[in-house]
Design an enzyme around this catalytic site. Structure first.
Site, PDB file in Angstrom:
ATOM      1  N   CYS A  29      -7.445   0.211 -10.180  1.00 32.14           N
ATOM      2  CA  CYS A  29      -7.813   1.210 -11.187  1.00 32.14           C
ATOM      3  C   CYS A  29      -8.865   2.182 -10.626  1.00 32.14           C
ATOM      4  O   CYS A  29      -8.546   2.978  -9.759  1.00 32.14           O
ATOM      5  CB  CYS A  29      -8.242   0.531 -12.493  1.00 32.14           C
TER       6      CYS A  29
ATOM      7  N   HIS B 261      -3.884  -3.068 -13.479  1.00 29.02           N
ATOM      8  CA  HIS B 261      -4.837  -4.184 -13.363  1.00 29.02           C
ATOM      9  C   HIS B 261      -4.128  -5.528 -13.192  1.00 29.02           C
ATOM     10  O   HIS B 261      -3.914  -6.246 -14.175  1.00 29.02           O
ATOM     11  CB  HIS B 261      -5.669  -4.275 -14.642  1.00 29.02           C
TER      12      HIS B 261
END
Ligand SMILES: *[C@@H]1O[C@H](CO)[C@@H](O)[C@H](O)[C@H]1NC(C)=O
Ligand SMILES: *[C@@H]1O[C@H](CO)[C@@H](O)[C@H](O)[C@H]1NC(C)=O
Ligand SMILES: *[C@@H]1O[C@H](CO)[C@@H](O)[C@H](O)[C@H]1NC(C)=O
Length: 299
Positions: free
Chosen positions: A107, A221
Site C-alpha cells: 500500500c 494488503h
C-alpha cells in the site's frame, strides 16, 4: 539460571531465521507504530522482524540493513520520509556490490517504492482513486513474473498463483492515492504485474516488481486476510478482508515468496548489534478495530 540460559540461547535461535526491517510510522506526538498484522504475516513465512524508527539517521539505517535480510515498507499515510530514501539508496548500493537484499512495499510502501524507483514523487496521483475497503480479484496477472511464479521450493508446495489471484476476491485495497498505468509504463525498470480498477473504472497498478532488482510491491494488503479480524462500532467487520481459504492462501503465498527472497541473503544479523526483535523491544500493544493490535514505541 534459567533466565541466563534463555538470553544465552536466544540470539542463536534467531540467527536461523531471516530478519526483516520495518519502519514504524507516527501514531501521535509521543508514539510510533507498526500494526501487528505485518509482524505476524512475516512470521507466518518464517521471518522475524526489527523496528526502524521513522526518523532514523543514515548511520542507523545502514546498521539496520547490515543486520537484516530485507526491508519491508508497511501501509499508512505519511509521505516519503528521509529514512526510506536512505534505506532505498543504501540497499541499491549493497545490491550493486552483489548482496542479495530484497525490498517489499505494501500500500503506502508500494507507493514509496514506486516513487523511489522513478526518482520522482509526482508519479503518485493523490486522492483520485475510489478504492477504500475494496476487495478485488487481480486482473491481468503476469504469471511469468518472479512474484507470481511464487516462492521457490519443492513442486508439491506450489500453487497456481495466477488462478488464485484472478479467480477470487482476495486483494483488499485501502487507498485513494495510486499509480496510473501511463505513468507506470514510463518508469524505467518497473514491471507492472497486475492492473485493477477502482469503483469508477479508473485503473491503477496493483502489483509490480523491478526488472532486475529484488524489489516488489502490492497496492493491496496481503497481511489483512490472515491477521486482521477487528470489528467496528456496529459489531460488523471493520474491513472487508478475505478470511476465506483462498484469501488466506493468497496472503500466505506472498509472505512465503518475500521471505524466500530474504533467505537468499544469508546470515546478516549480529546478536551483538544491540538491535532487538519487535516482540522484545516495543513499548506496548494497543487493541483496535482496523488494526486488531498495534505495536507502539515511545519517541
Ligand atoms: C499516544 O498514544 C499512546 C497509546 O495510546 C498514549 O499512551 C499516549 O498518551 C498518546 N500520546 C498523546 C500525546 O496523546
Ligand atoms: C496519471 O498520473 C499522472 C501523475 O503521475 C497525472 O499527471 C496524469 O494526469 C495521470 N493520467 C491519467 C490518464 O489519469
Ligand atoms: C468479487 O466480489 C464481487 C462483489 O461482491 C462479485 O460481483 C464478483 O463476482 C466477485 N469476483 C470473484 C472472482 O469472485
Amino acid at each position: 539460571m534459567s533466565f541466563f540460559l534463555l538470553f544465552l540461547f536466544l540470539p542463536l535461535s534467531v540467527l536461523s531465521s531471516p530478519v526483516i526491517s520495518l519502519i514504524s510510522l507516527p501514531f501521535n506526538s509521543t508514539h510510533e507504530f507498526i500494526p501487528s498484522s505485518y509482524i505476524k504475516y512475516l512470521e507466518s513465512a518464517g521471518a522475524t522482524t526489527v523496528r526502524v524508527p521513522f526518523t532514523a539517521s543514515d548511520d542507523e539505517i545502514r546498521k539496520f540493513v547490515d543486520n537484516s535480510n530485507g526491508f519491508f515498507f508497511q501501509g499508512g499515510k505519511p509521505s516519503l520520509p528521509a529514512s526510506a530514501v536512505s534505506a532505498f539508496n543504501y540497499v541499491n548500493e549493497i545490491q550493486d556490490n552483489g548482496v542479495y537484499y530484497p525490498m517489499w512495499g505494501t500500500c503506502l510502501g508500494f507507493q514509496w517504492l514506486t516513487q523511489l524507483i522513478a526518482d520522482d514523487t509526482s508519479v503518485l496521483e493523490l486522492g483520485v482513486f475510489d478504492s477504500e475497503d475494496l476487495l478485488l480479484p487481480l486482473r491481468d496477472v503476469e504469471d511469468g513474473s518472479r512474484m507470481f511464479r511464487g516462492a521457490e521450493g519443492e513442486e508439491y508446495m506450489q500453487v497456481d498463483m495466477k488462478r488464485l489471484f484472478e479467480g477470487y476476491n482476495v486483494t483488499l485495497n485501502m487507498h485513494t492515492d495510486g499509480i496510473n498505468i501511463s505513468t507506470a509504463e514510463r518508469i524505467e525498470g518497473y514491471n507492472i504485474l497486475s492492473v485493477n480498477e477502482d469503483r469508477n473504472g479508473k485503473a491503477f497498478v496493483s502489483a509490480f516488481e523491478h526488472e532486475t532488482r529484488p524489489i516488489y510491491g502490492a497496492q493491496f494488503h496481503p497481511e489483512k486476510n490472515g491477521f486482521e479480524y477487528g470489528i467496528d462500532e456496529n459489531g460488523g467487520p471493520a474491513e472487508p478482508a478475505s478470511h476465506s481459504v483462498q484469501g488466506v492462501r493468497a496472503s500466505f503465498e506472498l509472505a512465503r515468496f518475500y521471505v524466500q527472497e530474504a533467505r537468499k541473503s544469508g546470515l546478516r544479523y549480529d546478536p551483538e548489534s544491540g538491535i532487538e526483535m519487535v516482540f522484545y523491544s516495543n513499548d506496548g500493544i494497543e487493541p483496535g478495530s482496523n488494526h486488531e493490535e498495534t505495536y507502539l514505541w515511545k519517541v
